[in-house]
Scaffold this motif. Structure first.
Motif, PDB file in Angstrom:
ATOM      1  N   SER A 114       2.834   1.542  -3.330  1.00  0.00           N
ATOM      2  CA  SER A 114       1.913   1.797  -4.453  1.00  0.00           C
ATOM      3  C   SER A 114       1.469   3.258  -4.465  1.00  0.00           C
ATOM      4  O   SER A 114       1.508   3.924  -5.509  1.00  0.00           O
ATOM      5  N   LEU A 115       1.052   3.767  -3.322  1.00  0.00           N
ATOM      6  CA  LEU A 115       0.591   5.154  -3.264  1.00  0.00           C
ATOM      7  C   LEU A 115       1.733   6.141  -3.493  1.00  0.00           C
ATOM      8  O   LEU A 115       1.505   7.263  -3.961  1.00  0.00           O
ATOM      9  N   VAL A 170       0.839  -1.204   0.000  1.00  0.00           N
ATOM     10  CA  VAL A 170       0.000   0.000   0.000  1.00  0.00           C
ATOM     11  C   VAL A 170       0.874   1.255   0.000  1.00  0.00           C
ATOM     12  O   VAL A 170       0.646   2.192  -0.773  1.00  0.00           O
ATOM     13  N   MET A 197      -3.531   3.346  -7.309  1.00  0.00           N
ATOM     14  CA  MET A 197      -4.835   2.698  -7.355  1.00  0.00           C
ATOM     15  C   MET A 197      -4.862   1.578  -8.400  1.00  0.00           C
ATOM     16  O   MET A 197      -5.455   0.524  -8.185  1.00  0.00           O
ATOM     17  N   TRP A 230      -1.296   8.796  -7.202  1.00  0.00           N
ATOM     18  CA  TRP A 230      -2.655   8.304  -6.955  1.00  0.00           C
ATOM     19  C   TRP A 230      -3.126   7.347  -8.042  1.00  0.00           C
ATOM     20  O   TRP A 230      -3.606   6.253  -7.762  1.00  0.00           O
ATOM     21  N   LEU A 271      -2.996  -1.394  -6.916  1.00  0.00           N
ATOM     22  CA  LEU A 271      -3.788  -2.078  -5.890  1.00  0.00           C
ATOM     23  C   LEU A 271      -4.929  -2.873  -6.529  1.00  0.00           C
ATOM     24  O   LEU A 271      -5.307  -3.941  -6.016  1.00  0.00           O
ATOM     25  N   LEU A 272      -5.477  -2.377  -7.640  1.00  0.00           N
ATOM     26  CA  LEU A 272      -6.458  -3.162  -8.390  1.00  0.00           C
ATOM     27  C   LEU A 272      -5.833  -4.447  -8.904  1.00  0.00           C
ATOM     28  O   LEU A 272      -6.433  -5.530  -8.812  1.00  0.00           O
TER      29      LEU A 272
END
Length: 268
Positions: free
Chosen positions: A101-102, A98, A110, A106, A113-114
């Motif tokens: 990734s962030l 997390v 996202m 953004w 994370l998908l």
């Protein structure tokens, strides 16, 4: 249990070969699409963390099934690492995924994370359905978008790259399941390859992987001369995958997937 044995068990339980392959592919795409050293490192860290969570969750979900069919190659099922240890490692990797990734931004975060969510959806439910191919198609198709959306400014990858990634993902799924069809069927797993059977799964894997090769080589722009050599190698391997016996079809299909990865990176 000694620390070295635990570490070895965790490494084996994360499905190291596909984890390393997807992580390496993301790093190579990041380099080809123009990321600097820091950006490449961040992409690799995010993808590696995500792949670790997918691999470890897969072994946690499948532990009882693996024990039932005597999978001594699975550290969790064989007792070489505890479920508690794997869950702890999964939690740490999930938090890191997390954060990394962030840190990509953004949109890229996202998207990644998908991608990771698709892997967990496969582990938890979809692997037992006729839609078992779908998480692979989305995840591999999205991977170039994760890398390009992390650029400054963010960019959307060309459609051919997303399509080739999706085909590569479906082919990887079909090839990956081939050696385990009997064990899976014995424990109630009925994904798309199980419904097709070994022969049709092999043929389908070759078709989609060769399709990925053609899509990459015939993408807009002039392909380098050696991409045609790669396509010829794919044609040879496809013949071996369709006509070979024993482990030859599996190895040939895996080789096509590797060539496709090289072609995809080279045309990016």
């Amino acid at each position: 249990m000694m620390a070295g044995a635990v570490t070895t068990g965790l490494i084996r339980a994360c499905h190291p070969e596909p984890t390393a392959a997807v992580t390496a592919l993301s790093g190579l795409l990041a380099a080809r699409l123009g990321h600097g050293p820091g950006g490449i490192a961040l992409v690799v860290a995010a993808v590696l963390a995500g792949q670790l969570t997918i691999g470890w969750s897969n072994d946690l979900v499948d532990a009882e099934r693996d024990r039932a069919v005597g999978r001594t190659d699975k550290p969790l099922a064989a007792g070489r690492v505890s479920a508690r240890t794997v869950r702890l490692a999964l939690s740490v990797a999930g938090g890191a995924c997390v954060v990394f990734s962030l840190a990509l931004g953004w949109a890229a975060g996202m998207m990644h994370l998908l991608l990771v969510g698709c892997g967990h959806a496969y582990n938890l439910a979809l692997k037992r359905t006729a839609l078992s191919w779908l998480p692979y198609a989305i995840a591999f198709g999205c991977l170039p978008a994760v890398v390009s959306l992390a650029l400054d400014p963010p960019e959307w990858p060309p459609a051919w790259m997303i399509g080739a990634g999706a085909l590569l993902g479906v082919g990887a799924h079909l090839v990956n399941v081939l050696p385990d069809l009997e064990d899976d069927a014995a424990t109630g797993v009925r994904g798309l390859p199980h419904r097709l059977g070994s022969v049709r799964t092999r043929v389908a894997a070759v078709i989609v992987l060769v399709g990925a090769s053609l899509l990459v080589v015939l993408a807009p722009g002039k392909p380098p001369w050696w991409s045609w050599v790669g396509l010829a190698v794919v044609a040879f391997l496809a013949g071996a995958a369709l006509r070979g016996r024993g482990s030859t079809p599996f190895r040939a299909a895996m080789a096509i997937a590797l060539v496709d990865m090289v072609l995809l990176v080279s045309r990016s």
